[in-house]
Design a protein around this motif. Structure first.
Motif, mmCIF file in Angstrom:
data_model
loop_
_atom_site.group_PDB
_atom_site.id
_atom_site.type_symbol
_atom_site.label_atom_id
_atom_site.label_comp_id
_atom_site.label_asym_id
_atom_site.label_seq_id
_atom_site.Cartn_x
_atom_site.Cartn_y
_atom_site.Cartn_z
ATOM 1 N N PRO A 4 44.670 41.619 41.284
ATOM 2 C CA PRO A 4 43.498 42.473 41.109
ATOM 3 C C PRO A 4 42.416 41.728 40.319
ATOM 4 C CG PRO A 4 45.484 43.586 40.329
ATOM 5 C CD PRO A 4 45.859 42.182 40.664
ATOM 6 N N VAL A 5 41.178 41.968 40.672
ATOM 7 C CA VAL A 5 40.056 41.301 40.029
ATOM 8 C C VAL A 5 39.133 42.350 39.418
ATOM 9 C CG1 VAL A 5 38.061 39.812 40.437
ATOM 10 C CG2 VAL A 5 40.188 39.393 41.666
ATOM 11 N N LEU A 6 38.701 42.090 38.212
ATOM 12 C CA LEU A 6 37.755 42.965 37.531
ATOM 13 C C LEU A 6 36.367 42.738 38.125
ATOM 14 C CD1 LEU A 6 37.531 44.963 35.133
ATOM 15 C CD2 LEU A 6 36.991 43.003 33.696
ATOM 16 N N THR A 7 35.716 43.815 38.531
ATOM 17 C CA THR A 7 34.397 43.707 39.147
ATOM 18 C C THR A 7 33.343 44.391 38.273
ATOM 19 O OG1 THR A 7 34.624 45.760 40.387
ATOM 20 C CG2 THR A 7 35.412 43.732 41.463
ATOM 21 N N LYS A 8 32.102 44.047 38.499
ATOM 22 C CA LYS A 8 31.004 44.659 37.737
ATOM 23 C C LYS A 8 30.956 46.181 37.923
ATOM 24 C CE LYS A 8 26.656 43.072 36.018
ATOM 25 N NZ LYS A 8 25.682 42.009 36.059
ATOM 26 N N PRO A 9 31.139 46.703 39.158
ATOM 27 C CA PRO A 9 31.168 48.170 39.301
ATOM 28 C C PRO A 9 32.298 48.829 38.485
ATOM 29 C CG PRO A 9 30.798 47.156 41.434
ATOM 30 C CD PRO A 9 31.121 46.047 40.469
ATOM 31 N N HIS A 86 33.693 37.521 33.336
ATOM 32 C CA HIS A 86 34.499 36.307 33.372
ATOM 33 C C HIS A 86 35.617 36.522 34.381
ATOM 34 C CE1 HIS A 86 32.558 34.709 29.713
ATOM 35 N NE2 HIS A 86 32.538 35.982 29.335
ATOM 36 N N GLU A 87 36.438 35.521 34.564
ATOM 37 C CA GLU A 87 37.507 35.618 35.557
ATOM 38 C C GLU A 87 38.494 36.739 35.246
ATOM 39 O OE1 GLU A 87 41.142 32.767 36.915
ATOM 40 O OE2 GLU A 87 39.144 31.861 36.863
ATOM 41 N N ASP A 88 38.855 36.891 33.964
ATOM 42 C CA ASP A 88 39.895 37.855 33.600
ATOM 43 C C ASP A 88 39.416 38.987 32.692
ATOM 44 O OD1 ASP A 88 39.445 36.234 31.400
ATOM 45 O OD2 ASP A 88 41.543 36.238 30.767
#
Length: 135
Positions: A4-9, A86-88
């Motif tokens: 899973p990736v943290l996104t701006k939304p 950032h990435e994480d």
């Protein structure tokens, strides 16, 4: 399986939820946005006296629960919000203006805060808060 990736939304959703919970004086909704092991560092300058407090999540929610019962006309406004992804993790820096009436007296203050948001169990959660307030 992709990580899973943290996104701006996702980050914006947490920020918005914090603002709603705070304006509704709902400490438990605010706590739901925080990781259980959140690190909280509050630097408070009140009437020339500097105080640093580092409550754990439960202590913070309890303090808010007690304090908010004494507030009337509370307003919380976040301005100058900057999201650094950032990435994480994401680092959110913002200025906050708060005003309220306590025991019939209007109190207003400003603070700057830096909030770190990470994915915890696949959900975006606040993991670190550093605040500098003046009242």
């Amino acid at each position: 399986m992709t990580k899973p990736v943290l996104t701006k939304p996702m980050v914006q959703q947490v920020i918005n939820a914090v603002e709603v919970a705070t304006n509704q004086l709902d400490p438990h909704a605010l706590g739901a946005m925080m990781a259980d092991d959140v690190v909280i560092e509050l630097n408070i300058n009140m009437l020339g006296q500097q105080q640093v407090v580092s409550p754990n999540k439960d202590e913070y929610i309890e303090v808010l629960s007690q304090a908010w019962t004494h507030f009337e006309g509370y307003q919380y406004q976040r301005t100058e919000t900057d999201i650094d992804l950032h990435e994480d993790r994401a680092v959110v820096r913002a200025k906050v203006r708060e005003s309220m009436v306590i025991n019939g007296q209007k109190v207003a203050g400003t603070s700057s805060e830096e909030v770190e948001i990470r994915l915890v169990g696949g959900e975006p959660k606040i993991t670190h808060v550093v605040g500098f307030s003046s009242l």
